[in-house]
Design a protein around this motif. Structure first.
Motif: not given
Length: 400
Positions: A33-44
């Protein structure tokens, strides 16, 4: 003939003790559930950098981080007042929907202002799984400070593993699938794993006492203010380095490699976190905070001499040695400085400090990298972590 007296059973230690607190499913749900916090900045950054350049990418990423910094304490306060379950369920649904809208806006070529607005909304609705997980561990550990230290160390290590997997996964998906795929995966993980984390039996209900009584409990102590400022500077150090890595990779014609390079920091940081859980040592948390920030400041300086991706990978890997021990000490001190009745809010406030620092540094380092090259972004990182080391040394020296 008397029977020998058996020695009393020793309580589990380290990882076993932490897993015994909440069960093995809790860290799995919390990690995913917290993995998106690492995915979103780099993904953006990868998505918008590919289409519009590093300047716009840094601006939109900064908007996302700013929204998260503003929304974090609100979600933390609501979770303390209403209980984790209803607040997290609402936040997970809203965040997944807004991330989907952000992807559609970027791919549809909407104006920069629309993308910034959606990025802010995405940040405002981030479910704050990391800080609320730490609040859960603090509640489960109770008065056992040794067990609490192990639990917070374990949770920080989960953050670092996610910090490693997220950027690497975002980079791989951007190259092999589509630049938007990291944000799509983030939305799916938030919707599924965030819901499982929200409904887990360890989710606390509303804090004891009336809303008025809880509101009168003082949140902002001098110690918590200092920790929040240190968190802002730490976030700025990360963001400057991350933006510099992305700008370097772009200048070399390999933008998808940025996530893999950045993951090198999380590899060494995760190992350091695991060692800290297994062998926590006897150093006082304030002393540990001072020396880990000082070591990190020294290890950040080689970024200024980097000229290739391999050099960047080795430099950020060196920095990672001090990151997890630093965060473990930081959040351990938050547990001491924050009131139990408002622990979720205290954790999210400091977590938002990390995000705010990333937002401010992204807003500065993105345009600087676009105008003067990647070393300008690395200079932002070095300045932030040096200021943090000086502040920590001066403040805690005065406290004795």
């Amino acid at each position: 003939m008397s029977q020998p007296v058996s020695a009393p059973a020793r309580p589990p230690a380290g990882f076993r003790a932490v897993l015994a607190l909440g069960g093995s499913a809790l860290p799995v749900h919390a990690f995913l559930a917290r993995l998106p916090a690492a995915l979103c900045p780099t993904g953006t950054l990868l998505l918008i950098n590919t289409r519009d350049g590093i300047g716009d990418a840094g601006t939109v990423a900064a908007a996302l981080w700013l929204g998260q910094a503003l929304g974090g304490p609100v979600i933390g306060r609501l979770a303390d007042r209403r209980g984790h379950r209803p607040v997290l369920l609402l936040a997970c649904g809203a965040n997944a929907a807004v991330l989907g809208a952000l992807v559609a806006a970027v791919l549809g070529g909407l104006p920069l202002a629309a993308r910034i607005a959606l990025a802010v909304a995405a940040g405002l609705t981030v479910p704050q799984v990391g800080p609320l997980a730490r609040a859960r561990w603090a509640r489960l550990a109770g008065a056992d400070k040794g067990l609490l230290g192990s639990a917070l160390s374990f949770d920080t290590t989960l953050d670092e593993v996610g910090f490693m997997v997220g950027p690497a996964l975002a980079g791989i998906l951007a190259v092999t699938v589509h630049p938007a795929s990291a944000l799509v995966l983030a939305a799916a993980l938030i919707l599924v794993s965030g819901t499982l984390f929200a409904v887990h039996p360890t989710a606390p209900g509303p804090a004891a006492g009336t809303p008025g009584a809880r509101a009168r409990v003082r949140l902002w102590t001098p110690g918590l203010v200092l920790l929040c400022v240190l968190a802002v500077l730490q976030g700025a150090a990360w963001s400057g380095a991350n933006t510099g890595v992305n700008a370097l990779a772009e200048s070399l014609g390999e933008p998808g490699a940025a996530g893999l390079v950045w993951a090198a920091m999380a590899v060494t940081s995760s190992v350091a976190g695991i060692v800290t859980v297994a062998r926590p040592g006897s150093a006082d948390l304030t002393a540990r905070l001072r020396w880990t920030i000082a070591v990190q400041a020294v290890l950040t300086l080689p970024l200024l001499a980097v000229s290739g991706l391999w050099g960047a990978a080795f430099a950020v890997a060196g920095i990672g040695v001090a990151v997890a021990p630093h965060l473990i000490a930081l959040f351990g001190l938050v547990e001491r400085a924050g009131p139990a009745e408002r622990m979720g809010e205290a954790m999210t406030v400091v977590g938002s400090g990390l995000i705010l620092g990333q937002a401010l540094a992204a807003a500065a380092s993105g345009p600087l990298a676009g105008a003067y090259g990647y070393r300008a972004a690395f200079a932002v990182s070095c300045a932030a972590v040096t200021a943090s080391a000086v502040l920590a040394a001066a403040s805690y020296a005065k406290r004795g």
